[in-house]
Design an enzyme around this catalytic site. Structure first.
Site, short mmCIF file in Angstrom:
data_model
loop_
_atom_site.label_atom_id
_atom_site.label_comp_id
_atom_site.label_asym_id
_atom_site.label_seq_id
_atom_site.Cartn_x
_atom_site.Cartn_y
_atom_site.Cartn_z
CD GLU A 201 -2.95 -1.13 2.28
OE1 GLU A 201 -3.97 -1.81 2.16
OE2 GLU A 201 -2.71 -0.42 3.29
CD GLU A 402 -3.98 -5.94 3.93
OE1 GLU A 402 -4.89 -5.16 4.33
OE2 GLU A 402 -2.77 -5.70 4.09
#
Length: 497
Positions: A201, A402
């Site tokens: 991220e 995720e």
């Protein structure tokens, strides 16, 4: 204002948290997605869960490691909502073997974890802490002995404090620092680790850490520096891909895990689908947090277009013209090293419709929509449209690195954890992912967030995402109802959805 972890600030986008929803709503969700036959995911599909070193292991300074920017930040007063730190967290550094037994019981064939940069290289570069590297050596061996495929993330939020003091991602050598660290990991573990992720991220840690300063290193950079740092992060990714492969002792597969902040069509009309797709990849500054400057660094295409397409998007260059000066041919070639799959973290997304001239207009969610403890709306179709949009734009197989749900979990009188909301979440989201797979989208795996309840950054221990409940005082583990349901889904390869 204290920093807010991404799962908080995403939940603050005009979303009011609800305590839960009625049993009838839960029943409706679960029965809506009951088994409809023997449709399955493809053979060899990866089923598992994800964790991150800084959230489960405990302090990296144990056994000779160093500190990350989070370790330093958490010593400041009121750094987390509940006053907690990650000094112990789930004590995974010592209890990993116990948790591996639970992973085996749940039938996983994959497990994603991150290595702690500061645990392995206390100064961020140069000297290697052999005890830290040995820890991951043992973990990988044990996973393989249990027939569980490791997915290793080299860097997930825990940037070494020693490097931050030297300028962090603004330093001219910062990309090489990450690459050198990735090389150390690959040289040691690539004979056994086949699946690699360079960074987790970048849009989140850079946007919230350096665009509006709500996460460590808590800085608000002008656009010129913001773009320079982002470019260095992209170079760090590309150089890491190169060094992981150069040091690899076998053919490896490499990607990164990106936070997919996308948009969904309000319905499946051609206009709404086109509007949602365009909105998902638009680069623009958006007011995310009241009182803070609009943000542009969260935009998917700003990061993914250079990585997968070898160029900055045109609207990104208009928004950040300094990037054009940095986008040298050799740099873009490094950044766009061929990747083997597209790793994406997907949780929820707003629905949009085609408004005037086809432009996307947000459609408010219905008032009674189920919401997580964070206030996130239940939007199962993010696991259909997210993989579809990403696959169409970047032409890579998709791995969901995720996807999860926060609940206020606690043991019941019978000693078990009955997390019905998360059970409903799994059924609905995985049904959407199965649809994507059945329609020909190359989906290779699903890694749930998270294996364990853990330290959720500025939220402390107030948000529980785990399939396994953790009593933070005693470190007792309790397998939740959602984990049992997940085991059933895995055993059937999705046929029970």
């Amino acid at each position: 204002m204290k920093p807010v972890h991404r799962r908080t600030f995403l939940g603050n986008m005009g979303i009011a948290a609800l305590a839960g929803y009625a049993p009838k709503q839960l029943f409706a969700l679960q029965t809506t997605f009951s088994s409809e036959g023997s449709v399955k995911f493809p053979a060899g599909f990866f089923w598992g869960a994800s964790t991150a070193a800084a959230q489960v292991e405990g302090s990296p300074s144990v056994d000779g490691g160093g500190e990350s920017v989070w370790d330093v930040f958490l010593r400041t007063p009121h750094a987390t909502k509940d006053g907690s730190t990650n000094v112990v967290a789930d004590d995974e550094y010592h209890l990993w073997a116990e948790d591996l037994k639970l992973i085996r019981q749940l039938g996983f064939n994959a497990y994603r974890f991150s290595a702690s940069w500061a645990r392995i290289m206390p100064d961020g570069r140069g000297r290697i802490n052999s005890k830290g590297l040995d820890y991951y050596d043992r973990l990988v061996d044990a996973l393989l002995a249990a027939k569980i495929t490791p997915f290793l993330t080299t860097y997930q939020f825990d940037y070494p404090e020693a490097l931050q003091k030297q300028g962090g991602w603004l330093h001219a050598d910062s990309a090489q620092w990450l690459a050198d660290y990735a090389h150390v990991l690959s040289a040691r573990l690539s004979d056994r680790v086949f699946h690699w992720l360079t960074i987790n991220e970048p849009n989140i840690f850079w946007g919230f850490g350096s665009e509006i300063g709500m996460m460590p290193p808590n800085q608000r950079l002008p656009d010129t520096d913001l773009v320079r740092g982002a470019h260095n992060i992209l170079l760090g990714h590309g150089k890491s891909v190169q060094t992981i492969r150069a040091a690899a002792k076998q053919k490896v597969e490499v990607s990164l895990a990106f936070a997919g902040l996308l948009s969904l069509p309000a319905n499946e009309s051609a206009g709404d689908v086109a509007a949602a797709k365009a909105a998902s990849f638009a680069v623009r500054k958006v007011q995310i947090i009241p009182g803070f400057a609009p943000m542009g660094m969260l935009s998917a295409a700003w990061w993914l277009d250079p990585i997968y397409l070898g160029r900055y998007p045109e609207d990104g260059l208009k928004l950040y013209p300094d990037a054009e000066r940095l986008a040298k041919t050799e740099d873009m070639k490094t950044i766009s090293q061929p990747l083997d799959y597209c790793g994406v973290n997907l949780y929820f997304a707003p629905h949009v419709k085609a408004g005037a001239n086809g432009a996307a207009e947000v459609v408010p969610e219905r008032p009674d929509i189920p919401r997580s403890h964070y206030g996130w709306a239940l939007t199962p179709d993010v696991l259909y449209w997210g993989p579809k949009f990403l696959s169409e734009r970047y032409r890579k197989p998709i791995v969901i690195t995720e996807n999860g749900w926060s609940s206020e979990d606690a043991p019941a009188a019978d000693g078990k954890v009955h997390d019905a909301q998360r059970v409903a979440f799994l059924n609905s989201y995985l049904k959407s992912l199965l649809r994507a797979s059945q329609e020909g989208i190359a989906v290779s795996g699903y890694l749930h967030w998270s294996l364990l309840d853990n330290f959720e950054w500025a939220e402390g221990f107030g948000q529980r995402f785990g399939l396994i409940y953790v009593d933070y005082k005693t470190q007792q583990r309790i397998v939740k109802d959602s984990a049992i349901r997940y085991k059933e889904i895995i055993a059937s390869n999705g046929a029970t959805l």
